[in-house]
Design a protein around this motif. Structure first.
Motif, short mmCIF file in Angstrom:
data_model
loop_
_atom_site.label_atom_id
_atom_site.label_comp_id
_atom_site.label_asym_id
_atom_site.label_seq_id
_atom_site.Cartn_x
_atom_site.Cartn_y
_atom_site.Cartn_z
N THR A 23 0.82 -1.20 0.00
CA THR A 23 0.00 0.00 0.00
C THR A 23 0.86 1.26 0.00
N LEU A 24 0.47 2.20 -0.84
CA LEU A 24 1.10 3.50 -0.91
C LEU A 24 0.02 4.54 -0.61
N LEU A 25 0.12 5.17 0.55
CA LEU A 25 -0.88 6.11 1.03
C LEU A 25 -0.51 7.54 0.64
N LEU A 26 -1.41 8.22 -0.07
CA LEU A 26 -1.19 9.58 -0.53
C LEU A 26 -1.96 10.55 0.37
N ILE A 27 -1.26 11.53 0.92
CA ILE A 27 -1.86 12.50 1.84
C ILE A 27 -1.72 13.89 1.23
N MET A 28 -2.84 14.58 1.06
CA MET A 28 -2.84 15.89 0.40
C MET A 28 -2.74 17.02 1.43
#
Length: 295
Positions: A23-28
């Motif tokens: 999993t690669l979690l993207l946080i804006m």
């Protein structure tokens, strides 16, 4: 879109790729919705072999807005009294951690942009056992002497919130022009279409002050970053007017063995022309994290 129940709130999220992949979690970032992570970019990362997750932070997009709490006193917070901040970056990091829990993910690669980079940094500081690799993009460690905005960018940050659709779209287009990449300007039609889509998806702006309060009220992460052992990549535009490149350099200097990638002509956005450099760099850093875990 699915919604996750975490920490007494709901987070809107979306996934790309095979859930069996890492999993690669993207946080804006501040005031931004998860769609600021362009779907095409998400799919390119998924092609690299990742299960990509993007989501709306609390007080943005279609996630829960904390409109029952008092608005923070930003003047007092900027003056050194953080007591009116309804939450801190550590709480936003706990939201990210709880989302991973809902998804059944024990350890993830974490990628954050702008305020999202600050949240990602805080996540690896607070929960190092849950982060395989860290990528901090156009962000800073919280040292007030680095990563500060230019006067023009600061004015964009503090501009009054528009109250009607047409004014909001025009204001956000102009803001994007001010802080975006001077060497990679977005196509006018594409930019306006994105801004309109974002407004129509969620026109609320009352969460902006609460998120800004969390940034300002949170402590400097530099001491905590010195303890980070996860492979770390710092990406920053050399033409960033909202978070000066000194913020990226300070982040990389704070993390032992961090890799710093600065990109000429890149401002405070993720231009598609630079994805061929950004995506392989993120993938390589993530694979270093997997190799460290395996070894």
């Amino acid at each position: 879109m699915p919604r996750a129940q975490v920490n007494g709130i709901e987070l809107e999220y979306e996934t790309f790729g095979d859930p069996e992949h890492p999993t690669l979690l993207l946080i804006m970032g501040l005031g931004a919705q998860m769609i600021a992570w362009d779907e095409r970019l998400c799919r390119r990362l998924a092609v690299e072999g990742f299960h990509v997750v993007r989501y709306d932070n609390r007080d943005s997009g279609l996630s829960t807005f904390l409109d029952t709490v008092p608005q923070p006193d930003l003047g007092a917070i900027f003056g050194g009294d953080p007591s009116s901040a309804p939450y801190l970056l550590s709480d936003l990091a706990d939201d990210a951690l709880a989302l991973l829990g809902v998804l059944g993910v024990d350890r993830a690669h974490v990628v954050g942009a702008s305020m999202g980079g600050m949240i990602a940094q805080q996540l690896v500081i607070d929960h190092p056992e849950r982060v395989l690799s860290l990528c901090s993009i156009m962000s800073r460690p919280g040292d007030p002497t680095t990563g500060q905005p230019s006067p023009e960018a600061a004015a964009v940050l503090m501009r009054p919130r528009a109250i009607d659709r047409a004014t909001a779209i025009e204001s956000n287009v102009q803001a994007s022009r001010t802080i975006g990449s001077p060497d990679y300007p977005r196509d006018e039609e594409e930019l306006r279409a994105y801004v309109a889509r974002a407004y129509d998806r969620s026109s609320r702006s009352d969460g902006f002050a609460r998120q800004l309060a969390a940034i300002v009220a949170s402590p400097d992460r530099t001491p905590g970053l010195a303890e980070v052992v996860a492979p770390t990549l710092v990406i920053h535009g050399e033409a960033d007017r909202l978070v000066d490149v000194s913020g990226g350099r300070a982040t990389a200097a704070a993390v032992p063995k961090a890799e710093l990638l600065t990109l000429e002509g890149m401002g405070h956005d993720l231009p598609a022309a630079l994805w061929p450099r950004i995506v392989p760099a993120i993938a390589a850093n993530a694979r270093a994290g997997e190799a460290l875990q395996a070894g």
